[in-house]
Design an enzyme around this catalytic site. Sequence first.
Site, PDB file in Angstrom:
ATOM      1  N   TYR A  49       0.859  -1.199   0.000  1.00 28.16           N
ATOM      2  CA  TYR A  49       0.000   0.000   0.000  1.00 28.16           C
ATOM      3  C   TYR A  49       0.890   1.241   0.000  1.00 28.16           C
ATOM      4  O   TYR A  49       2.069   1.166   0.382  1.00 28.16           O
ATOM      5  CB  TYR A  49      -0.928   0.010   1.233  1.00 28.16           C
ATOM      6  CG  TYR A  49      -0.208   0.070   2.567  1.00 28.16           C
ATOM      7  CD1 TYR A  49       0.205   1.284   3.133  1.00 28.16           C
ATOM      8  CD2 TYR A  49       0.090  -1.099   3.275  1.00 28.16           C
ATOM      9  CE1 TYR A  49       0.883   1.335   4.354  1.00 28.16           C
ATOM     10  CE2 TYR A  49       0.764  -1.059   4.489  1.00 28.16           C
ATOM     11  CZ  TYR A  49       1.151   0.163   5.022  1.00 28.16           C
ATOM     12  OH  TYR A  49       1.816   0.221   6.215  1.00 28.16           O
ATOM     13  N   ASP A 257      -1.437   3.069  17.593  1.00 31.41           N
ATOM     14  CA  ASP A 257      -1.345   2.620  16.191  1.00 31.41           C
ATOM     15  C   ASP A 257      -1.462   3.785  15.199  1.00 31.41           C
ATOM     16  O   ASP A 257      -1.713   3.571  14.014  1.00 31.41           O
ATOM     17  CB  ASP A 257      -2.366   1.531  15.843  1.00 31.41           C
ATOM     18  CG  ASP A 257      -2.024   0.834  14.530  1.00 31.41           C
ATOM     19  OD1 ASP A 257      -0.825   0.736  14.211  1.00 31.41           O
ATOM     20  OD2 ASP A 257      -2.944   0.416  13.804  1.00 31.41           O
ATOM     21  N   ASN A 262      -4.418   1.419   6.631  1.00 30.04           N
ATOM     22  CA  ASN A 262      -5.348   0.436   6.034  1.00 30.04           C
ATOM     23  C   ASN A 262      -6.707   0.345   6.698  1.00 30.04           C
ATOM     24  O   ASN A 262      -7.363  -0.685   6.588  1.00 30.04           O
ATOM     25  CB  ASN A 262      -4.714  -0.969   6.009  1.00 30.04           C
ATOM     26  CG  ASN A 262      -3.438  -0.993   5.211  1.00 30.04           C
ATOM     27  OD1 ASN A 262      -3.420  -0.558   4.059  1.00 30.04           O
ATOM     28  ND2 ASN A 262      -2.353  -1.447   5.821  1.00 30.04           N
TER      29      ASN A 262
HETATM   30  C1  0GY Z   1      -0.597  -1.827  12.244  1.00 28.27           C
HETATM   31  C2  0GY Z   1      -1.438  -2.601  11.337  1.00 28.27           C
HETATM   32  C3  0GY Z   1      -1.367  -2.697   9.980  1.00 28.27           C
HETATM   33  C4  0GY Z   1      -0.268  -2.359   9.163  1.00 28.27           C
HETATM   34  C5  0GY Z   1       1.042  -2.439   9.477  1.00 28.27           C
HETATM   35  O1  0GY Z   1       3.287  -2.408   9.017  1.00 28.27           O
HETATM   36  C6  0GY Z   1       2.165  -2.254   8.549  1.00 28.27           C
HETATM   37  O2  0GY Z   1       1.941  -1.991   7.365  1.00 28.27           O
HETATM   38  O3  0GY Z   1       1.399  -2.733  10.699  1.00 28.27           O
HETATM   39  C7  0GY Z   1      -2.529  -3.280   9.279  1.00 28.27           C
HETATM   40  O4  0GY Z   1      -2.753  -2.960   8.108  1.00 28.27           O
HETATM   41  O5  0GY Z   1      -3.273  -4.076   9.916  1.00 28.27           O
HETATM   42  O6  0GY Z   1      -0.204  -2.312  13.286  1.00 28.27           O
HETATM   43  O7  0GY Z   1      -0.289  -0.693  11.934  1.00 28.27           O
END
Ligand code: 0GY
Length: 305
Positions: A49, A257, A262
């Site tokens: 993404y 977070d 996403n």
């Molecule tokens: C979070 C969760 C997400 C993404 C990531 O590293 C990342 O891209 O951690 C997610 O999309 O569920 O912990 O930020």
Amino acid sequence: MKFEKTPGWLDWYAGPSKPRFKLPDGAVDAHCHVFGPGDEFPFAPERKYTPCDASKHQLFALRDHLGFSRNVIVQATCHGADNSAVIDALAASNGKARGIATVKRSVTDAELEAMHAAGIRGVRFNFVKRLVDFTPKDELMEIAGRIAKLGWHVVIYFEAVDLPELMDFFTALPTTVVVDHMGRPDVAKGVDGEEFALFVDFMRRHNNVWSKVSCPERLSVSGPRALHGERQAYRDVVPFARRLVELFPERVLWGTDWPHPNLKDHMPDDGLLVDFIPHIAVTPESQYRLLVGNPMRLYWPEETR
Ligand code: 0GY
């Protein structure tokens, strides 16, 4: 370099409310990210993404607004194994941030030592298939063995349905293991359901396993509605987080977070997220452990001795 965001991308919420819950002095936001800015820290070619920018300055402004003192900044998958944006943020934090990196087998010992000096204290192994390509487990185990020597830990991110298959690997890790977002339970299956029972059992049988009791906005089915004028959103996630806080008070962490990658249907008000905390940690003692004692022991042990 100019990056086009993934279509439908929701930007982080720029006007968060002030939480009503007063965080204890020294509270740590133990899970947050920086994204770019893309023209300074380009996103990785292998990313799944392309996010909006979310800079260290914006992260530190949120920290101050909400009443946190420190951050643990976790490498996001959109930056692959190039940890420069996180390391740049650590350098600008005056020692008030630590980091979690993503590394490949090819990382050298000198690079790991430089990361340690910059404030990195762990690596993240991601098993969420929509976020990363597969990495062989023997490669991850080799990395875990090497970072164990630095006193680092492993952060694992996976979906609850995949825990049975991953269990043997997780229990063989030679470090402290920190699980992101309670192992992403399906809250519709219930706090007493088999799926969450397996996760609780995993923590009960392995006292090197910790959990972040974070991300109600990601796990909730009932959503952000605040009922009866109260500020309690994401009610259906409360029993899950509260159970872990009560069973394992010394092995839980909490984080915003931010900037919430996403999310598909809404972007949380981070002030409201902080007001979730007293519903899952209901005594001042448990709040202190969750927000100060535990993260300090893991990320700033030299200040807690
Ligand atoms: C979070 C969760 C997400 C993404 C990531 O590293 C990342 O891209 O951690 C997610 O999309 O569920 O912990 O930020």
